[in-house]
Design a protein around this motif. Sequence first.
Motif, PDB file in Angstrom:
ATOM      1  N   TRP A  32     -39.307  58.993   2.807  1.00  0.00           N
ATOM      2  CA  TRP A  32     -40.275  59.951   2.261  1.00  0.00           C
ATOM      3  C   TRP A  32     -41.641  59.788   2.939  1.00  0.00           C
ATOM      4  N   ILE A  33     -42.066  58.554   3.105  1.00  0.00           N
ATOM      5  CA  ILE A  33     -43.359  58.269   3.737  1.00  0.00           C
ATOM      6  C   ILE A  33     -43.335  58.643   5.221  1.00  0.00           C
ATOM      7  N   THR A  34     -42.217  58.426   5.892  1.00  0.00           N
ATOM      8  CA  THR A  34     -42.107  58.774   7.310  1.00  0.00           C
ATOM      9  C   THR A  34     -42.334  60.272   7.518  1.00  0.00           C
ATOM     10  N   VAL A  35     -41.738  61.078   6.659  1.00  0.00           N
ATOM     11  CA  VAL A  35     -41.940  62.530   6.748  1.00  0.00           C
ATOM     12  C   VAL A  35     -43.412  62.860   6.524  1.00  0.00           C
ATOM     13  N   TRP A  36     -44.042  62.206   5.532  1.00  0.00           N
ATOM     14  CA  TRP A  36     -45.459  62.453   5.279  1.00  0.00           C
ATOM     15  C   TRP A  36     -46.317  62.041   6.476  1.00  0.00           C
ATOM     16  N   GLU A  37     -46.018  60.907   7.075  1.00  0.00           N
ATOM     17  CA  GLU A  37     -46.835  60.432   8.196  1.00  0.00           C
ATOM     18  C   GLU A  37     -46.818  61.408   9.369  1.00  0.00           C
ATOM     19  N   GLU A  38     -45.669  62.007   9.631  1.00  0.00           N
ATOM     20  CA  GLU A  38     -45.588  63.019  10.690  1.00  0.00           C
ATOM     21  C   GLU A  38     -46.415  64.246  10.311  1.00  0.00           C
ATOM     22  N   LEU A  39     -46.277  64.674   9.072  1.00  0.00           N
ATOM     23  CA  LEU A  39     -47.021  65.828   8.585  1.00  0.00           C
ATOM     24  C   LEU A  39     -48.520  65.529   8.560  1.00  0.00           C
ATOM     25  N   ARG A  40     -48.868  64.312   8.172  1.00  0.00           N
ATOM     26  CA  ARG A  40     -50.276  63.906   8.103  1.00  0.00           C
ATOM     27  C   ARG A  40     -50.944  64.021   9.474  1.00  0.00           C
ATOM     28  N   GLU A  41     -50.236  63.607  10.512  1.00  0.00           N
ATOM     29  CA  GLU A  41     -50.792  63.720  11.870  1.00  0.00           C
ATOM     30  C   GLU A  41     -51.076  65.176  12.222  1.00  0.00           C
ATOM     31  N   ALA A  83     -54.959  69.656  12.740  1.00  0.00           N
ATOM     32  CA  ALA A  83     -55.368  71.001  12.318  1.00  0.00           C
ATOM     33  C   ALA A  83     -56.808  70.993  11.802  1.00  0.00           C
ATOM     34  N   HIS A  84     -57.185  69.944  11.083  1.00  0.00           N
ATOM     35  CA  HIS A  84     -58.567  69.846  10.609  1.00  0.00           C
ATOM     36  C   HIS A  84     -59.522  69.659  11.783  1.00  0.00           C
ATOM     37  N   ASP A  95     -59.096  75.505  12.736  1.00  0.00           N
ATOM     38  CA  ASP A  95     -58.562  76.851  12.937  1.00  0.00           C
ATOM     39  C   ASP A  95     -57.851  77.417  11.702  1.00  0.00           C
ATOM     40  N   GLY A  96     -57.963  76.727  10.585  1.00  0.00           N
ATOM     41  CA  GLY A  96     -57.357  77.212   9.342  1.00  0.00           C
ATOM     42  C   GLY A  96     -55.880  76.918   9.206  1.00  0.00           C
ATOM     43  N   SER A  97     -55.318  76.212  10.159  1.00  0.00           N
ATOM     44  CA  SER A  97     -53.878  75.935  10.110  1.00  0.00           C
ATOM     45  C   SER A  97     -53.528  74.753   9.210  1.00  0.00           C
ATOM     46  N   ALA A  98     -54.521  74.084   8.644  1.00  0.00           N
ATOM     47  CA  ALA A  98     -54.248  72.921   7.790  1.00  0.00           C
ATOM     48  C   ALA A  98     -53.669  73.322   6.443  1.00  0.00           C
ATOM     49  N   LYS A  99     -54.084  74.453   5.919  1.00  0.00           N
ATOM     50  CA  LYS A  99     -53.667  74.845   4.563  1.00  0.00           C
ATOM     51  C   LYS A  99     -52.146  74.931   4.391  1.00  0.00           C
ATOM     52  N   PRO A 100     -51.409  75.660   5.246  1.00  0.00           N
ATOM     53  CA  PRO A 100     -49.950  75.702   5.050  1.00  0.00           C
ATOM     54  C   PRO A 100     -49.294  74.328   5.213  1.00  0.00           C
ATOM     55  N   LEU A 101     -49.840  73.514   6.099  1.00  0.00           N
ATOM     56  CA  LEU A 101     -49.304  72.158   6.268  1.00  0.00           C
ATOM     57  C   LEU A 101     -49.551  71.332   5.010  1.00  0.00           C
ATOM     58  N   MET A 102     -50.737  71.479   4.437  1.00  0.00           N
ATOM     59  CA  MET A 102     -51.061  70.774   3.196  1.00  0.00           C
ATOM     60  C   MET A 102     -50.153  71.229   2.062  1.00  0.00           C
ATOM     61  N   GLU A 103     -49.901  72.520   1.992  1.00  0.00           N
ATOM     62  CA  GLU A 103     -49.012  73.038   0.943  1.00  0.00           C
ATOM     63  C   GLU A 103     -47.619  72.429   1.075  1.00  0.00           C
ATOM     64  N   PRO A 144     -56.227  73.419  -1.043  1.00  0.00           N
ATOM     65  CA  PRO A 144     -55.493  72.572  -0.102  1.00  0.00           C
ATOM     66  C   PRO A 144     -56.012  72.606   1.331  1.00  0.00           C
ATOM     67  N   GLY A 145     -56.808  73.587   1.678  1.00  0.00           N
ATOM     68  CA  GLY A 145     -57.322  73.668   3.037  1.00  0.00           C
ATOM     69  C   GLY A 145     -58.515  72.771   3.311  1.00  0.00           C
ATOM     70  N   GLN A 146     -59.080  72.177   2.279  1.00  0.00           N
ATOM     71  CA  GLN A 146     -60.261  71.334   2.458  1.00  0.00           C
ATOM     72  C   GLN A 146     -59.883  69.937   2.956  1.00  0.00           C
ATOM     73  N   TYR A 147     -60.746  69.397   3.783  1.00  0.00           N
ATOM     74  CA  TYR A 147     -60.514  68.056   4.332  1.00  0.00           C
ATOM     75  C   TYR A 147     -60.479  67.001   3.222  1.00  0.00           C
ATOM     76  N   ALA A 148     -61.355  67.144   2.221  1.00  0.00           N
ATOM     77  CA  ALA A 148     -61.377  66.183   1.115  1.00  0.00           C
ATOM     78  C   ALA A 148     -60.035  66.156   0.383  1.00  0.00           C
ATOM     79  N   CYS A 149     -59.392  67.293   0.282  1.00  0.00           N
ATOM     80  CA  CYS A 149     -58.078  67.348  -0.374  1.00  0.00           C
ATOM     81  C   CYS A 149     -57.010  66.668   0.478  1.00  0.00           C
ATOM     82  N   TYR A 150     -57.128  66.822   1.779  1.00  0.00           N
ATOM     83  CA  TYR A 150     -56.215  66.130   2.685  1.00  0.00           C
ATOM     84  C   TYR A 150     -56.343  64.619   2.509  1.00  0.00           C
ATOM     85  N   ARG A 151     -57.562  64.117   2.479  1.00  0.00           N
ATOM     86  CA  ARG A 151     -57.792  62.682   2.301  1.00  0.00           C
ATOM     87  C   ARG A 151     -57.239  62.217   0.958  1.00  0.00           C
ATOM     88  N   GLN A 152     -57.447  63.010  -0.063  1.00  0.00           N
ATOM     89  CA  GLN A 152     -56.980  62.651  -1.398  1.00  0.00           C
ATOM     90  C   GLN A 152     -55.445  62.625  -1.453  1.00  0.00           C
TER      91      GLN A 152
END
Length: 115
Positions: free
Chosen positions: A17-26, A31-32, A36-44, A88-96
Amino acid sequence: MIEVKKEVISKEAVDAWITVWEELRENIHAAHEARDGSAKPLMEKGIEQFVTFLLQASHTDIALQEHAIYELLPINGMERLSFIKMKPGQYACYRQLDELYKETKKRCARLRLKA
């Protein structure tokens, strides 16, 4: 309290589960940086993965309950998840969200050791 299913939080399952997140996190981080606004769908996608794991690892067969206490969630986990879902598109939400993944991984380890 909605208790955890210990058989679902095995080290192997959590690591996968974490491995999948780590790839997505990168990808989210890149994106941040691109701004270019592409972070939101990835965050979702990351939020969906987090919630899916939470529900699969908990003794419940209904959708996420906002006011329930999940044994698997870290302190203030539900409030933090609600914050992340609002923007979900905000950087602070990504960090959280990244912190929620890390803390939940640690919580899984503690719950595996619990008698």
